[in-house]
Write a protein that holds these residues in place. Structure first.
Motif, PDB file in Angstrom:
ATOM      1  N   LEU A 149       0.834  -1.204   0.000  1.00  0.00           N
ATOM      2  CA  LEU A 149       0.000   0.000   0.000  1.00  0.00           C
ATOM      3  C   LEU A 149       0.869   1.255   0.000  1.00  0.00           C
ATOM      4  CD1 LEU A 149      -2.778   1.369   0.199  1.00  0.00           C
ATOM      5  CD2 LEU A 149      -2.585   1.177   2.705  1.00  0.00           C
ATOM      6  N   ILE A 150       1.886   1.285   0.851  1.00  0.00           N
ATOM      7  CA  ILE A 150       2.782   2.452   0.914  1.00  0.00           C
ATOM      8  C   ILE A 150       3.561   2.601  -0.393  1.00  0.00           C
ATOM      9  CG2 ILE A 150       4.768   3.450   2.114  1.00  0.00           C
ATOM     10  CD1 ILE A 150       3.788   2.044   4.658  1.00  0.00           C
ATOM     11  N   ALA A 151       4.019   1.479  -0.954  1.00  0.00           N
ATOM     12  CA  ALA A 151       4.774   1.533  -2.209  1.00  0.00           C
ATOM     13  C   ALA A 151       3.926   2.124  -3.331  1.00  0.00           C
ATOM     14  CB  ALA A 151       5.254   0.131  -2.595  1.00  0.00           C
ATOM     15  N   CYS A 152       2.651   1.721  -3.403  1.00  0.00           N
ATOM     16  CA  CYS A 152       1.767   2.266  -4.441  1.00  0.00           C
ATOM     17  C   CYS A 152       1.495   3.749  -4.222  1.00  0.00           C
ATOM     18  CB  CYS A 152       0.451   1.491  -4.464  1.00  0.00           C
ATOM     19  SG  CYS A 152       0.610  -0.213  -5.029  1.00  0.00           S
ATOM     20  N   LEU A 153       1.353   4.150  -2.978  1.00  0.00           N
ATOM     21  CA  LEU A 153       1.112   5.565  -2.682  1.00  0.00           C
ATOM     22  C   LEU A 153       2.345   6.414  -3.010  1.00  0.00           C
ATOM     23  CD1 LEU A 153      -0.837   5.291   0.700  1.00  0.00           C
ATOM     24  CD2 LEU A 153      -1.768   5.942  -1.535  1.00  0.00           C
ATOM     25  N   ILE A 154       3.535   5.854  -2.783  1.00  0.00           N
ATOM     26  CA  ILE A 154       4.766   6.597  -3.083  1.00  0.00           C
ATOM     27  C   ILE A 154       4.845   6.935  -4.565  1.00  0.00           C
ATOM     28  CG2 ILE A 154       7.281   6.344  -3.271  1.00  0.00           C
ATOM     29  CD1 ILE A 154       7.242   4.894  -0.597  1.00  0.00           C
ATOM     30  N   LEU A 155       4.385   6.022  -5.408  1.00  0.00           N
ATOM     31  CA  LEU A 155       4.495   6.252  -6.849  1.00  0.00           C
ATOM     32  C   LEU A 155       3.672   7.461  -7.301  1.00  0.00           C
ATOM     33  CD1 LEU A 155       6.001   4.952  -9.200  1.00  0.00           C
ATOM     34  CD2 LEU A 155       3.905   3.720  -9.775  1.00  0.00           C
ATOM     35  N   PHE A 156       2.658   7.842  -6.521  1.00  0.00           N
ATOM     36  CA  PHE A 156       1.870   9.027  -6.863  1.00  0.00           C
ATOM     37  C   PHE A 156       2.733  10.291  -6.877  1.00  0.00           C
ATOM     38  CE2 PHE A 156      -1.676   6.269  -6.154  1.00  0.00           C
ATOM     39  CZ  PHE A 156      -2.743   6.840  -6.830  1.00  0.00           C
ATOM     40  N   LEU A 157       3.871  10.268  -6.202  1.00  0.00           N
ATOM     41  CA  LEU A 157       4.754  11.435  -6.206  1.00  0.00           C
ATOM     42  C   LEU A 157       5.264  11.758  -7.601  1.00  0.00           C
ATOM     43  CD1 LEU A 157       6.926  10.604  -3.035  1.00  0.00           C
ATOM     44  CD2 LEU A 157       5.163  12.372  -3.210  1.00  0.00           C
ATOM     45  N   TRP A 158       5.352  10.760  -8.482  1.00  0.00           N
ATOM     46  CA  TRP A 158       5.916  10.974  -9.816  1.00  0.00           C
ATOM     47  C   TRP A 158       4.895  11.503 -10.822  1.00  0.00           C
ATOM     48  CZ3 TRP A 158       8.680   8.049  -6.545  1.00  0.00           C
ATOM     49  CH2 TRP A 158      10.079   8.117  -6.627  1.00  0.00           C
ATOM     50  N   THR A 209      10.631  13.962  -3.483  1.00  0.00           N
ATOM     51  CA  THR A 209      10.623  12.764  -4.336  1.00  0.00           C
ATOM     52  C   THR A 209      12.039  12.273  -4.588  1.00  0.00           C
ATOM     53  OG1 THR A 209       8.637  13.650  -5.416  1.00  0.00           O
ATOM     54  CG2 THR A 209       9.772  11.814  -6.496  1.00  0.00           C
ATOM     55  N   LEU A 210      12.963  13.206  -4.787  1.00  0.00           N
ATOM     56  CA  LEU A 210      14.371  12.834  -4.979  1.00  0.00           C
ATOM     57  C   LEU A 210      14.897  12.086  -3.757  1.00  0.00           C
ATOM     58  CD1 LEU A 210      17.038  13.051  -6.599  1.00  0.00           C
ATOM     59  CD2 LEU A 210      17.428  15.248  -5.470  1.00  0.00           C
ATOM     60  N   ALA A 211      14.588  12.588  -2.565  1.00  0.00           N
ATOM     61  CA  ALA A 211      15.043  11.923  -1.337  1.00  0.00           C
ATOM     62  C   ALA A 211      14.432  10.523  -1.217  1.00  0.00           C
ATOM     63  CB  ALA A 211      14.669  12.776  -0.124  1.00  0.00           C
ATOM     64  N   VAL A 212      13.165  10.402  -1.578  1.00  0.00           N
ATOM     65  CA  VAL A 212      12.479   9.108  -1.481  1.00  0.00           C
ATOM     66  C   VAL A 212      13.125   8.075  -2.397  1.00  0.00           C
ATOM     67  CG1 VAL A 212      10.323   7.900  -2.009  1.00  0.00           C
ATOM     68  CG2 VAL A 212      10.266  10.040  -0.725  1.00  0.00           C
ATOM     69  N   VAL A 213      13.405   8.458  -3.652  1.00  0.00           N
ATOM     70  CA  VAL A 213      13.964   7.480  -4.593  1.00  0.00           C
ATOM     71  C   VAL A 213      15.389   7.099  -4.205  1.00  0.00           C
ATOM     72  CG1 VAL A 213      14.900   9.123  -6.276  1.00  0.00           C
ATOM     73  CG2 VAL A 213      14.111   6.888  -7.043  1.00  0.00           C
ATOM     74  N   ILE A 214      16.125   8.018  -3.612  1.00  0.00           N
ATOM     75  CA  ILE A 214      17.472   7.675  -3.142  1.00  0.00           C
ATOM     76  C   ILE A 214      17.396   6.665  -2.003  1.00  0.00           C
ATOM     77  CG2 ILE A 214      19.513   8.586  -1.968  1.00  0.00           C
ATOM     78  CD1 ILE A 214      19.174  11.151  -3.585  1.00  0.00           C
TER      79      ILE A 214
END
Length: 680
Positions: free
Chosen positions: A140-149, A488-493
């Motif tokens: 669920l968290i992984a899918c929500l994170i993708l909304f940042l892009w 978003t940059l911090a999250v992907v790192i």
């Protein structure tokens, strides 16, 4: 004034500027000196009137010193006046209006949707191993994170609507080198998407028919890749119909599975879920670590989203935003709820015992018939993922060929279907090469794909940051805040570190494959550096003193001269020296050429900057380039650019312009390859 109003006004005025004013040519343009010498531009077009300045040798032609720029131009630039007729403009308008058909919201959703939603077949086992009972939370968290892009994709797509993904974005906001790095990551991601989807489908089949299926997993993978490449050859444009069918079958199958699971759950209660809960990792730190690891692994369950910008031109402009929204919500409402039902129906021992979790769940809740349906669905939707990767790779290669990074011969089409068969065959060859280089191992492919996917997402964030910094004046419909982009940059790192830290070997694997993809791309732009190194070695090793190697330096120089003789075109509005120098510096750092043609579009002779011609002449005499100046009457717009490209023989991919403002009325994508190289 709206963009449509500005375009209509431009079309109304175009008729007034079609035919050149002969009196202007007779009087001479600003900065033009009367001369008896009249020559033609390299294209030899009779409609280009050229006045040449006095010929002077800029550089010595002596080849004794290997430090000289032997291949620099020795011809002085010229002033020219280009006449365009009504037929020239009409033909240009017809050419730029000829665009391939676009797909709407449903078909556009199905292309990346198959890749994203098929992840339930290969991501679930890895997530359950990492997060146990906390897997639904992690997904669920992984899918929500993708909304940042999504806002980042919308900003990039509305500013630079060109195929190629990170290649097109980085090329427009930075330069050739970063653009090719983006191309390498995008190409590797597309190839890995196809290869992993095919290998996963083969693995799923082998898992279902272990005893009865004698064909190897590698053979099944290669067979799938071959069949789907042939289908794309038949007509890749109709592949969206195929992927839409696969997508609907998949959603229907998953809906049946979820409904059946809910019914079984309601009948038998939550005893199984409670038993699985009792086996959870204990302690706050262990719980947090399990959820975090599940997020890092589960984020690979949303792959496919990153391929969408690569073929953005194939999606209708009004459908691009809804397509991104649809695939995000499909994944959100599928992954986490389905994982919850897995833990509500199946004991953890069963979950961890095999890889085909969903087929086991299907047989448990409805019987053998649903298991067969799930297996068939897995093959179909993963095949859709293969097609998504092929479409993404072909769109990127098409952009690279149009930009002359690769040969334009790759753009050849089949006479019956219209498919770009060389591009499809090239993608197929890359799929086989990647699979063979991995030792025909799905584990190795998955490891490479892990870092490739996250690196591609990282480059989208970097592209957006550079867009805001270098090309902030570009008109666009979406502008996410810089704070959100840096978050978003911090999250992907963090996600990259979270996936690499448990198994650092995958970083080394990625580096090998990435460099193997990047180096050939960089080699296409390395003629000058390579020639300098070869000449240096030639003289350092004193090969010029040997009889059998005498004259090799001249051959090297001639090769580079032939490569550099192709001109580039710069559309310039202002005539100040700083603006002109910015163009020259960009071309020196990013292009292989010795000939630059500045083109100024004007509406009347009084509007031409008086300092433009003198400053061009100054730069021509001071630089190592041959710098021409050309005047063309009309409004700067895509039709005029296309007409000038046809007249001069300079492709749009070798044309440059300054950053347009919001009031310009046209988007970068309308110019179909013209590159923005300055901030203003």
């Amino acid at each position: 004034m709206s963009r449509a109003t500005r375009r209509a006004a431009g079309e109304a005025e175009r008729g007034q500027h079609m035919v050149a004013d002969a009196s202007i040519a007779e009087r001479g343009l600003p900065g033009t000196e009367t001369s008896a010498n009249s020559t033609q531009l390299p294209s030899g077009d009779d409609d280009i009137k050229t006045t040449t300045r006095t010929q002077q040798v800029k550089h010595s032609n002596a080849y004794s010193d290997p430090g000289d720029n032997y291949w620099d131009s020795t011809r002085q630039g010229s002033l020219a006046y280009l006449e365009l007729s009504e037929d020239d403009i009409a033909t240009a308008m017809h050419r730029i209006s000829e665009k391939p058909p676009t797909v709407g919201q449903l078909r556009g959703t199905s292309l990346p949707g198959n890749s994203m939603t098929s992840s339930v077949f290969y991501a679930f086992p890895a997530v359950t191993a990492a997060a146990s009972i906390f897997s639904p939370i992690s997904l669920l968290i992984a899918c929500l994170i993708l909304f940042l892009w999504r806002p980042i994709f919308l900003e990039l797509g509305s500013a630079i609507r060109l195929n190629g993904g990170n290649y097109a974005y980085l090329l427009q906001v930075s330069g050739t080198t970063l653009g090719l790095i983006g191309a390498a990551a995008t190409l590797l991601d597309s190839v890995a998407t196809s290869t992993e989807s095919a290998a996963t489908a083969a693995s799923y089949l082998r898992g279902e028919f272990t005893s009865s299926l004698t064909v190897s997993e590698a053979s099944i993978t290669i067979a799938l890749l071959t069949v789907l490449a042939i289908l794309c050859l038949v007509n890749v444009r109709k592949s969206s119909t195929l992927t839409l069918s696969f997508f609907f079958i998949h959603l229907l199958t998953m809906a049946i599975l979820m409904v059946a699971s809910v019914i079984v759950w309601s009948r038998h209660g939550s005893d199984t879920l409670r038993s699985n809960w009792d086996l959870r990792p204990r302690g706050t730190s262990n719980t947090a670590r399990a959820i975090f690891n599940g997020i890092c692994v589960g984020f690979l369950g949303v792959t496919g989203f990153e391929t969408t910008p690569t073929y953005i031109e194939a999606i209708h402009p009004d459908a691009y935003g809804p397509v991104l929204r649809n695939i995000l919500f499909c994944t959100l409402f599928l992954n986490a709820p389905l994982m919850l039902m897995v833990y509500a129906v199946l004991p953890e021992q069963t979950i961890n015992s095999g890889t085909n979790i969903l087929s086991i769940l299907a047989e448990t809740v409805a019987g053998r018939w649903l298991r067969i349906l799930v297996v068939v669905d897995a093959i179909l939707v993963l095949a859709g993922g293969v097609i998504d990767g092929i479409c993404s790779g072909c769109a990127l290669l098409d952009r690279l060929a149009k930009d002359q990074v690769f040969s334009e011969a790759l753009l050849k089409t089949l006479p019956v279907t219209g498919s770009q068969y060389l591009l499809i065959m090239f993608c197929f060859a890359l799929n086989i090469l990647l699979y063979a280089a991995s030792g025909f191992s799905l584990t190795t492919i998955s490891a490479v794909f892990t870092v490739t996917f996250l690196s591609t997402l990282l480059m989208f964030v970097l592209s957006d940051i550079l867009l805001k910094f270098n090309r902030d004046r570009l008109p666009r419909s979406h502008k996410p805040s810089l704070l959100a982009v840096f978050f978003t940059l911090a999250v992907v790192i963090v996600l990259l570190v979270g996936n690499i830290f448990p198994n650092p070997k995958i970083l080394a694997l990625f580096a090998i494959y990435f460099l193997a993809t990047l180096l050939p791309l960089l080699a296409t732009q390395a003629e000058d550096p390579a020639a300098r190194v070869l000449l240096w070695l030639y003289y350092q090793c004193r090969l010029h003193k040997l009889r059998w190697t005498e004259g090799w330096d001249m051959k090297i120089i001639d090769i580079v001269k032939r490569a550099r003789r192709h001109p580039v075109c710069v559309w310039v509005g202002r005539g100040d020296t700083m603006n002109l120098m910015n163009f020259i510096l960009y071309i020196r750092n990013n292009e292989i050429t010795s000939h630059v043609t500045f083109v100024h579009a004007y509406r009347d002779i009084e509007s031409i900057p008086s300092e433009l011609a003198p400053n061009i002449k100054l730069l021509d005499e001071a630089s190592t380039f041959t710098i021409d100046l050309m005047f063309v009457r009309g409004n700067f717009e895509p039709a005029l650019v296309e007409a000038v490209s046809a007249k001069t023989g300079i492709p749009r991919s070798k044309m440059f312009m300054s950053c347009p403002s919001e009031s310009h009325g046209w988007e970068i994508g309308d110019y179909q390859g013209v590159r923005v190289v300055t901030k203003c």
